[in-house]
Design a protein around this motif. Structure first.
Motif, PDB file in Angstrom:
ATOM      1  N   ASN A 163       0.823  -1.236   0.000  1.00  0.00           N
ATOM      2  CA  ASN A 163       0.000   0.000   0.000  1.00  0.00           C
ATOM      3  C   ASN A 163       0.843   1.265   0.000  1.00  0.00           C
ATOM      4  O   ASN A 163       0.489   2.274   0.626  1.00  0.00           O
ATOM      5  CB  ASN A 163      -0.943   0.015   1.209  1.00  0.00           C
ATOM      6  N   ILE A 164       1.963   1.239  -0.714  1.00  0.00           N
ATOM      7  CA  ILE A 164       2.872   2.388  -0.746  1.00  0.00           C
ATOM      8  C   ILE A 164       2.955   2.954  -2.164  1.00  0.00           C
ATOM      9  O   ILE A 164       3.209   2.218  -3.125  1.00  0.00           O
ATOM     10  CB  ILE A 164       4.271   1.987  -0.247  1.00  0.00           C
ATOM     11  N   HIS A 165       2.720   4.241  -2.288  1.00  0.00           N
ATOM     12  CA  HIS A 165       2.783   4.925  -3.576  1.00  0.00           C
ATOM     13  C   HIS A 165       4.224   4.907  -4.089  1.00  0.00           C
ATOM     14  O   HIS A 165       5.164   5.188  -3.335  1.00  0.00           O
ATOM     15  CB  HIS A 165       2.292   6.372  -3.423  1.00  0.00           C
ATOM     16  N   PRO A 166       4.431   4.589  -5.363  1.00  0.00           N
ATOM     17  CA  PRO A 166       5.800   4.475  -5.891  1.00  0.00           C
ATOM     18  C   PRO A 166       6.602   5.773  -5.898  1.00  0.00           C
ATOM     19  O   PRO A 166       7.826   5.740  -6.004  1.00  0.00           O
ATOM     20  CB  PRO A 166       5.589   3.967  -7.322  1.00  0.00           C
ATOM     21  N   GLU A 167       5.922   6.918  -5.754  1.00  0.00           N
ATOM     22  CA  GLU A 167       6.629   8.195  -5.752  1.00  0.00           C
ATOM     23  C   GLU A 167       6.885   8.741  -4.353  1.00  0.00           C
ATOM     24  O   GLU A 167       7.350   9.885  -4.220  1.00  0.00           O
ATOM     25  CB  GLU A 167       5.849   9.218  -6.584  1.00  0.00           C
ATOM     26  N   ARG A 168       6.646   7.940  -3.341  1.00  0.00           N
ATOM     27  CA  ARG A 168       6.999   8.360  -1.984  1.00  0.00           C
ATOM     28  C   ARG A 168       8.509   8.505  -1.855  1.00  0.00           C
ATOM     29  O   ARG A 168       9.279   7.715  -2.415  1.00  0.00           O
ATOM     30  CB  ARG A 168       6.524   7.305  -0.976  1.00  0.00           C
ATOM     31  N   ILE A 169       8.958   9.504  -1.108  1.00  0.00           N
ATOM     32  CA  ILE A 169      10.379   9.636  -0.796  1.00  0.00           C
ATOM     33  C   ILE A 169      10.726   8.562   0.240  1.00  0.00           C
ATOM     34  O   ILE A 169      10.043   8.419   1.251  1.00  0.00           O
ATOM     35  CB  ILE A 169      10.702  11.035  -0.249  1.00  0.00           C
ATOM     36  N   THR A 170      11.774   7.822  -0.018  1.00  0.00           N
ATOM     37  CA  THR A 170      12.072   6.630   0.777  1.00  0.00           C
ATOM     38  C   THR A 170      12.225   6.941   2.267  1.00  0.00           C
ATOM     39  O   THR A 170      11.694   6.218   3.127  1.00  0.00           O
ATOM     40  CB  THR A 170      13.344   5.948   0.249  1.00  0.00           C
ATOM     41  N   LYS A 171      12.931   8.002   2.590  1.00  0.00           N
ATOM     42  CA  LYS A 171      13.183   8.267   4.015  1.00  0.00           C
ATOM     43  C   LYS A 171      11.929   8.721   4.774  1.00  0.00           C
ATOM     44  O   LYS A 171      11.963   8.844   5.994  1.00  0.00           O
ATOM     45  CB  LYS A 171      14.298   9.299   4.181  1.00  0.00           C
ATOM     46  N   SER A 172      10.811   8.914   4.053  1.00  0.00           N
ATOM     47  CA  SER A 172       9.557   9.271   4.718  1.00  0.00           C
ATOM     48  C   SER A 172       8.802   8.044   5.227  1.00  0.00           C
ATOM     49  O   SER A 172       7.797   8.186   5.929  1.00  0.00           O
ATOM     50  CB  SER A 172       8.648  10.052   3.756  1.00  0.00           C
ATOM     51  N   LEU A 173       9.283   6.851   4.904  1.00  0.00           N
ATOM     52  CA  LEU A 173       8.570   5.637   5.295  1.00  0.00           C
ATOM     53  C   LEU A 173       8.604   5.420   6.809  1.00  0.00           C
ATOM     54  O   LEU A 173       9.633   5.628   7.455  1.00  0.00           O
ATOM     55  CB  LEU A 173       9.178   4.414   4.606  1.00  0.00           C
ATOM     56  N   SER A 174       7.489   4.977   7.330  1.00  0.00           N
ATOM     57  CA  SER A 174       7.414   4.638   8.755  1.00  0.00           C
ATOM     58  C   SER A 174       7.964   3.235   8.978  1.00  0.00           C
ATOM     59  O   SER A 174       8.150   2.458   8.032  1.00  0.00           O
ATOM     60  CB  SER A 174       5.966   4.692   9.224  1.00  0.00           C
ATOM     61  N   ASP A 175       8.194   2.900  10.237  1.00  0.00           N
ATOM     62  CA  ASP A 175       8.642   1.539  10.557  1.00  0.00           C
ATOM     63  C   ASP A 175       7.637   0.506  10.069  1.00  0.00           C
ATOM     64  O   ASP A 175       8.005  -0.550   9.552  1.00  0.00           O
ATOM     65  CB  ASP A 175       8.841   1.390  12.066  1.00  0.00           C
ATOM     66  N   LYS A 176       6.361   0.807  10.234  1.00  0.00           N
ATOM     67  CA  LYS A 176       5.308  -0.116   9.801  1.00  0.00           C
ATOM     68  C   LYS A 176       5.375  -0.336   8.294  1.00  0.00           C
ATOM     69  O   LYS A 176       5.225  -1.473   7.812  1.00  0.00           O
ATOM     70  CB  LYS A 176       3.939   0.438  10.193  1.00  0.00           C
ATOM     71  N   GLU A 177       5.619   0.721   7.541  1.00  0.00           N
ATOM     72  CA  GLU A 177       5.673   0.605   6.084  1.00  0.00           C
ATOM     73  C   GLU A 177       6.914  -0.172   5.634  1.00  0.00           C
ATOM     74  O   GLU A 177       6.857  -0.946   4.671  1.00  0.00           O
ATOM     75  CB  GLU A 177       5.645   1.994   5.458  1.00  0.00           C
ATOM     76  N   ILE A 178       8.035   0.017   6.319  1.00  0.00           N
ATOM     77  CA  ILE A 178       9.238  -0.751   5.995  1.00  0.00           C
ATOM     78  C   ILE A 178       8.986  -2.240   6.232  1.00  0.00           C
ATOM     79  O   ILE A 178       9.364  -3.093   5.416  1.00  0.00           O
ATOM     80  CB  ILE A 178      10.435  -0.249   6.824  1.00  0.00           C
ATOM     81  N   ASN A 179       8.328  -2.548   7.326  1.00  0.00           N
ATOM     82  CA  ASN A 179       7.988  -3.944   7.599  1.00  0.00           C
ATOM     83  C   ASN A 179       7.048  -4.504   6.545  1.00  0.00           C
ATOM     84  O   ASN A 179       7.154  -5.679   6.163  1.00  0.00           O
ATOM     85  CB  ASN A 179       7.351  -4.080   8.985  1.00  0.00           C
ATOM     86  N   LYS A 180       6.132  -3.694   6.055  1.00  0.00           N
ATOM     87  CA  LYS A 180       5.201  -4.152   5.027  1.00  0.00           C
ATOM     88  C   LYS A 180       5.944  -4.449   3.719  1.00  0.00           C
ATOM     89  O   LYS A 180       5.608  -5.413   3.009  1.00  0.00           O
ATOM     90  CB  LYS A 180       4.099  -3.115   4.794  1.00  0.00           C
ATOM     91  N   ILE A 181       6.949  -3.644   3.404  1.00  0.00           N
ATOM     92  CA  ILE A 181       7.748  -3.907   2.204  1.00  0.00           C
ATOM     93  C   ILE A 181       8.506  -5.217   2.347  1.00  0.00           C
ATOM     94  O   ILE A 181       8.552  -6.037   1.417  1.00  0.00           O
ATOM     95  CB  ILE A 181       8.716  -2.737   1.933  1.00  0.00           C
ATOM     96  N   LEU A 182       9.100  -5.434   3.502  1.00  0.00           N
ATOM     97  CA  LEU A 182       9.839  -6.685   3.735  1.00  0.00           C
ATOM     98  C   LEU A 182       8.915  -7.895   3.627  1.00  0.00           C
ATOM     99  O   LEU A 182       9.249  -8.893   2.976  1.00  0.00           O
ATOM    100  CB  LEU A 182      10.496  -6.651   5.114  1.00  0.00           C
ATOM    101  N   LYS A 183       7.753  -7.808   4.252  1.00  0.00           N
ATOM    102  CA  LYS A 183       6.808  -8.918   4.228  1.00  0.00           C
ATOM    103  C   LYS A 183       6.314  -9.182   2.805  1.00  0.00           C
ATOM    104  O   LYS A 183       6.276 -10.333   2.351  1.00  0.00           O
ATOM    105  CB  LYS A 183       5.624  -8.617   5.145  1.00  0.00           C
ATOM    106  N   ALA A 184       5.951  -8.114   2.091  1.00  0.00           N
ATOM    107  CA  ALA A 184       5.451  -8.263   0.726  1.00  0.00           C
ATOM    108  C   ALA A 184       6.533  -8.822  -0.201  1.00  0.00           C
ATOM    109  O   ALA A 184       6.253  -9.666  -1.057  1.00  0.00           O
ATOM    110  CB  ALA A 184       4.946  -6.921   0.200  1.00  0.00           C
TER     111      ALA A 184
END
Length: 275
Positions: free
Chosen positions: A186-207
């Protein structure tokens, strides 16, 4: 370009076919594909080598010998097969390299666009000389760690699409799986990477783990020309949620899937589900 699941599928196929066989003779029909080695030196080092196993790391296919590692990068259209000399699994006009094996069969490399490369290095320094030491971890088997990706992300001003395509960060993800991973997270491809929350980083790893493992189980994604070593197509294209689905309904919210160039790549995403 074949990505981690496709190269893993080829490695598994070839390992079953050629492990413990020896290379008796080498014929190269396109010498420029032999990368960073002299052609005659390459043939000399490969001669009489026993293939201990075939494996991959990310998009790199590796043939392990006793003291050497032969490394193949398929690039856009490279394909390997094993067959009798007189039989071609793929278009004979695209045959670039073949090895005669000790069981009488031939290990063949085909490449319609001639972008693929092959090289051989001593095991002691193949990672350095091939450039593979610069690769990041494969996002498989619950790797990399959360802390690793968080630290990388915190320093990055790039778009998240470019970030997860960076092979020095995560090894083996290409455009297809980047699109699918970001949708699943559920992350927009144009998000700036360093703006990601811990929850979103975990979601990327899981996905990343789930999607790549599923694609490996289905023997990859066959969209244009990818086939495994026996000419079999993959099946993960039947499970794509956004890639190549421009203007089709999102499976989650019903809005139309958008296609846009992001980080120089055709990027498919849902404007509602990804933010």
């Amino acid at each position: 370009m074949p990505e981690l699941p496709e190269v893993r599928t080829v490695a598994v196929f070839l390992n079953k076919k050629v492990a413990n066989l020896s290379i008796l003779n080498t014929e190269c029909f396109f010498e420029k594909m032999i990368w960073r080695n002299e052609v005659n030196e390459f043939k000399k080092e490969v001669s009489n080598q026993k293939i201990l196993r075939v494996l991959n790391y990310g998009k790199y296919l590796m043939f392990e010998f006793k003291d050497w590692m032969m490394i193949s990068h398929l690039r856009m259209e490279g394909k390997w097969s094993v067959s009798p000399k007189e039989i071609d699994v793929y278009n004979k006009n695209h045959l670039r390299l073949q090895f005669e094996l000790s069981n009488g069969e031939y290990l063949k490399y085909y490449d319609s666009r001639k972008f693929g490369t092959i090289e051989i290095w001593k095991k002691d320094d193949y990672l350095e000389l091939s450039g593979m030491e610069k690769l990041g971890p494969e996002p498989l088997n619950s790797k990399p760690s959360f802390q690793y990706l968080k630290d990388k992300a915190a320093k990055s001003n790039s778009l998240i699409k470019a970030f997860i395509l960076d092979q020095s960060v995560l090894c083996g993800i290409g455009n297809i799986y980047a699109n699918e991973i970001l949708f699943a997270a559920n992350i927009h491809p144009e998000r700036i990477t360093k703006s990601l929350s811990d929850k979103e980083i975990n979601k990327i790893l899981k996905a990343s783990n789930q999607i790549l493992e599923r694609a490996i189980n289905l023997k990859g994604t066959s969209i244009h020309s990818y086939k495994s070593g026996d000419g079999e197509i993959g099946q993960f294209q039947n499970e794509l949620k956004v890639h190549l689905r421009k203007d089709e309904e999102c499976y989650e919210c019903g809005s139309k899937i958008v296609k846009k160039q992001v980080a120089g790549r055709g990027t498919y995403f849902c404007k509602i589900c990804q933010h």
